[in-house]
Motif scaffolding. Structure first.
Motif, short mmCIF file in Angstrom:
data_model
loop_
_atom_site.label_atom_id
_atom_site.label_comp_id
_atom_site.label_asym_id
_atom_site.label_seq_id
_atom_site.Cartn_x
_atom_site.Cartn_y
_atom_site.Cartn_z
N HIS A 259 1.80 13.78 1.56
CA HIS A 259 2.08 12.35 1.66
C HIS A 259 0.80 11.52 1.58
CE1 HIS A 259 5.94 13.87 2.88
NE2 HIS A 259 5.47 14.35 4.01
N ILE A 260 -0.11 11.90 0.70
CA ILE A 260 -1.36 11.14 0.54
C ILE A 260 -1.07 9.95 -0.38
CG2 ILE A 260 -3.76 11.22 -0.24
CD1 ILE A 260 -3.14 12.96 2.20
N PRO A 261 -1.29 8.72 0.10
CA PRO A 261 -0.92 7.55 -0.71
C PRO A 261 -1.86 7.29 -1.90
CG PRO A 261 -1.93 6.86 1.35
CD PRO A 261 -1.76 8.34 1.45
N ILE B 72 -8.04 -2.07 -1.17
CA ILE B 72 -6.81 -1.35 -0.85
C ILE B 72 -6.87 -0.84 0.58
CG2 ILE B 72 -5.39 0.65 -1.46
CD1 ILE B 72 -6.56 0.41 -4.29
N ASP B 73 -5.78 -1.03 1.32
CA ASP B 73 -5.71 -0.62 2.71
C ASP B 73 -4.76 0.57 2.82
OD1 ASP B 73 -5.93 -0.42 5.41
OD2 ASP B 73 -4.79 -2.23 5.88
N VAL B 74 -5.29 1.77 2.89
CA VAL B 74 -4.48 2.98 3.03
C VAL B 74 -5.04 3.80 4.19
CG1 VAL B 74 -3.70 3.13 0.64
CG2 VAL B 74 -5.89 4.14 1.29
N PRO B 75 -4.20 4.54 4.92
CA PRO B 75 -4.70 5.33 6.05
C PRO B 75 -5.49 6.56 5.60
CG PRO B 75 -2.34 5.69 5.76
CD PRO B 75 -2.72 4.59 4.83
N GLN B 76 -5.11 7.14 4.44
CA GLN B 76 -5.76 8.35 3.96
C GLN B 76 -5.91 8.30 2.45
OE1 GLN B 76 -2.98 11.30 5.58
NE2 GLN B 76 -4.67 12.18 6.76
N ALA B 77 -6.92 8.99 1.97
CA ALA B 77 -7.14 9.11 0.52
C ALA B 77 -7.94 10.38 0.26
CB ALA B 77 -7.86 7.89 -0.03
N ILE B 78 -7.81 10.91 -0.94
CA ILE B 78 -8.59 12.06 -1.37
C ILE B 78 -9.38 11.66 -2.62
CG2 ILE B 78 -8.52 14.43 -2.25
CD1 ILE B 78 -6.02 14.91 -0.66
N VAL B 79 -10.67 11.97 -2.63
CA VAL B 79 -11.52 11.70 -3.78
C VAL B 79 -12.06 13.04 -4.29
CG1 VAL B 79 -13.61 10.57 -4.61
CG2 VAL B 79 -12.17 9.42 -2.92
N HIS B 80 -11.77 13.35 -5.55
CA HIS B 80 -12.26 14.59 -6.17
C HIS B 80 -13.51 14.28 -6.98
CE1 HIS B 80 -8.93 17.34 -5.21
NE2 HIS B 80 -8.16 16.28 -5.30
N GLY C 210 -0.18 -1.68 -15.38
CA GLY C 210 0.69 -1.29 -14.28
C GLY C 210 0.33 -2.03 -13.02
N THR C 211 0.96 -1.63 -11.93
CA THR C 211 0.71 -2.23 -10.63
C THR C 211 0.52 -1.14 -9.60
OG1 THR C 211 2.11 -4.11 -11.24
CG2 THR C 211 1.58 -3.85 -8.91
N LEU C 212 -0.54 -1.24 -8.83
CA LEU C 212 -0.81 -0.20 -7.84
C LEU C 212 0.24 -0.17 -6.73
CD1 LEU C 212 -4.67 -0.32 -7.26
CD2 LEU C 212 -3.35 1.40 -8.44
N GLU C 213 0.68 -1.34 -6.28
CA GLU C 213 1.69 -1.44 -5.23
C GLU C 213 1.23 -0.71 -3.97
OE1 GLU C 213 5.42 -0.11 -6.70
OE2 GLU C 213 5.49 -1.57 -8.32
N LEU C 214 -0.02 -0.94 -3.59
CA LEU C 214 -0.54 -0.43 -2.34
C LEU C 214 -0.89 -1.59 -1.43
CD1 LEU C 214 -2.90 2.43 -3.60
CD2 LEU C 214 -0.76 2.71 -2.36
N PRO C 215 -0.91 -1.38 -0.12
CA PRO C 215 -1.25 -2.49 0.80
C PRO C 215 -2.62 -3.05 0.50
CG PRO C 215 -0.37 -0.60 2.00
CD PRO C 215 -0.59 -0.15 0.59
N VAL C 216 -2.74 -4.38 0.60
CA VAL C 216 -3.99 -5.08 0.31
C VAL C 216 -4.67 -5.45 1.62
CG1 VAL C 216 -5.02 -6.97 -0.99
CG2 VAL C 216 -2.80 -6.05 -1.67
#
Length: 548
Positions: free
Chosen positions: A492-494, A414-422, A7-13
């Motif tokens: 809206h967590i990317p 990956i350049d994202v403003p927010q993320a959650i790690v469990h 697949g492709t993540l399609e998130l900002p690099v």
């Protein structure tokens, strides 16, 4: 080794190509060589070709009814009598190769149809080699299933389809403790040797290695089902010990194993001694390589030696499965891939979850060797299958460090403003928070031991944008353990990362809810870290089956 699902993540690099010194140990040039995680593709070991449900139709045998296969007339009548439907995807693609005598590695969902895909050729092999022969000394087909349920289903299917046409079968499951009376079970089996025996690795190992136990010298067809689970449960050593008692693998020049219009995939290893737990398999073999008695079929008369065909079936095919295939010496195995249907269950019917992109990252850690340490010498144990199991504390610590490195690599790309790690424990939470902070990310811990006020403060800190004029906005990462983060609280967590998989299938949906699309947003990305230890492969399979 890291293997991505397709697949492709399609998130900002991130635009910077430089590696952060805070990533810790990285060999010179490693960052340049490491492929970006943005363009994901399924890794195919050894350069072999994989045949998916679409590509195989373009150049190979496609069957739509049983009569198109070279099956014995009595088996065709049995299939018709019991109302077996037309061949489905896995049967259409695997059976032509299996009936041709080829070794295969098949990836398909765990269904009755997958069991039938190896039961039918097993009955065919039993019928072919039991005719015009003196009473056989041992089983002709051996089926190894990881779970009692799968083994029982296979044996029932053999009994229903093969029993009326003279194929005898037996089931080997249950306790293998010292107190269990193996001698009586072996005696009963010896009175009427089954053509096909199905069972679990521990039980079959006990039956074949017990004093006066079953003879493996006439096994012509070996089936191993649920290989990913077998490795995850650390049962592969039982399989290796059983295979030592079986005939050698089929020769590469076997006429009926030619590839035909499609071709085969060869998984060769640059370190055969490491992959092979029994390098002298064909020498000093206790039971295999037996000269066939008079009256054998023509093929045996020509070769004067029984050869073994092998089929591996698995729900996922990580590197451990390919290593096991090399270890038991599959010959130019054909890889058959049948994808799951795209339907959804009641738990996954809302519009937002349909756009959710979900991936797994399989992390295989080599027990017994660091990046700068030499490989273990031949004969010192595998160490590459079921990596990490039975490892020392130093090796376990090394594996944890590499897992943290993989997490840091993701956020480096990956350049994202927010993320959650469990995560799955307080130790992992502390390690992840420290690692992400050392990479320049703002890591916010949230765990079940916090009181309500502290939890609210942590959520507010995560939701509030960083006010800074002097520097670029920092990615905020909420590191969560033993707390449900509900969509109204964060949305809206990317990117959501299951650094440790949940302990229950139902927990998976609550974890990924914040990444689902709202009416005005786009669904995010979920990445699941899967390791060879701790039952991760089994849990991933359960999640895939539950949510389709």
């Amino acid at each position: 080794m890291r293997t991505w699902s397709a697949g492709t993540l399609e998130l900002p690099v991130r635009s910077t190509p430089d590696i952060s010194p805070s990533l810790g140990r990285q060999e010179p040039g490693l960052r340049d060589k490491r492929r970006s995680v943005i363009g994901l593709s399924r890794r195919d070991s050894g350069g072999g070709e994989s045949f998916s449900s679409g590509s195989i139709r373009d150049g190979g045998p496609v069957i739509s009814k049983w009569e198109q296969l070279p099956l014995a007339p009595e088996l065709l009548r049995s299939l018709s009598k019991f109302g077996v439907g037309p061949p489905n995807k896995i049967q259409q693609r695997a059976l032509p190769f299996l009936l041709r005598g080829a070794d295969i590695i098949a990836q398909a969902p765990p269904t009755q149809e997958r069991i039938a895909a190896y039961v039918i050729p097993a009955i065919q092999v039993a019928l072919t080699h039991s005719l015009n022969r003196p009473p056989n000394r041992g089983p002709i087909v051996l089926m190894i299933s990881t779970t009692v349920d799968q083994a029982t289903q296979a044996q029932r299917m053999i009994r229903d389809l093969g029993g009326p046409i003279g194929v005898r079968s037996a089931l080997g499951v249950g306790a293998t403790s010292i107190n269990s009376d193996l001698s009586q079970e072996v005696r009963l089996l010896q009175q009427s040797i089954p053509h096909i025996i199905c069972g679990t690795p521990q039980k079959l190992h006990a039956l074949f290695t017990a004093p006066g136990g079953l003879v493996g010298s006439e096994v012509r067809f070996l089936v191993i089902d649920e290989v990913d689970q077998l490795i995850a449960r650390n049962l592969h050593e039982f399989v290796f010990n059983i295979v030592k008692l079986l005939p050698p693998p089929r020769s590469r020049s076997t006429p009926n194993a030619t590839s035909g219009p499609i071709g085969t995939s060869s998984f060769s290893s640059p370190e055969p001694n490491l992959l092979n737990p029994f390098p002298n398999q064909n020498q000093n073999r206790r039971l295999s390589g037996i000269i066939t008695p008079n009256g054998g079929d023509a093929a045996e008369g020509a070769s004067m030696q029984i050869e073994r065909q092998t089929a591996l079936f698995s729900n996922t095919v990580p590197q451990d499965v390919l290593n096991l295939a090399s270890a038991i010496q599959l010959r130019e195995p054909v890889r058959v891939l049948v994808r799951r249907d795209g339907n959804v269950t009641h738990a996954d019917t809302n519009q937002g979850s349909r756009g959710l992109r979900q991936f797994y990252l399989y992390l295989a850690f080599t027990a017994g060797g660091g990046r700068s340490e030499p490989l273990p010498p031949p004969g010192s144990g595998l160490g590459i299958i079921g990596s990490g199991r039975g490892a020392s504390s130093a090796e376990t610590a090394q594996a944890r460090e590499w897992k943290l490195d993989a997490l840091a690599d993701l956020f480096q790309d990956i350049d994202v403003p927010q993320a959650i790690v469990h995560v799955g424990g307080m130790t992992a939470l502390d390690s992840v928070v420290y690692k992400l902070a050392s990479c320049g990310l703002e890591a916010v811990p949230l765990h079940g031991d916090m009181n309500a006020g502290t939890k609210l403060a942590a959520l507010n800190k995560f939701r509030t944008a960083t006010a800074s004029i002097m520097r670029q906005p920092t990615t905020k990462v909420l590191v969560v353990y033993d707390v449900q983060v509900k969509a109204p609280e964060v949305s809206h967590i990317p990117l959501i990362i299951n650094y440790d998989l949940p302990k229950a299938v139902e927990e998976y949906m609550s974890r990924i809810n914040p990444a689902m699309a709202s009416n005005h947003g786009r669904a995010g990305v979920v990445i699941n870290f899967v390791t060879a230890t701790g039952g991760d492969v089994e849990m991933l399979r359960s999640i895939e089956c539950h949510y389709k």
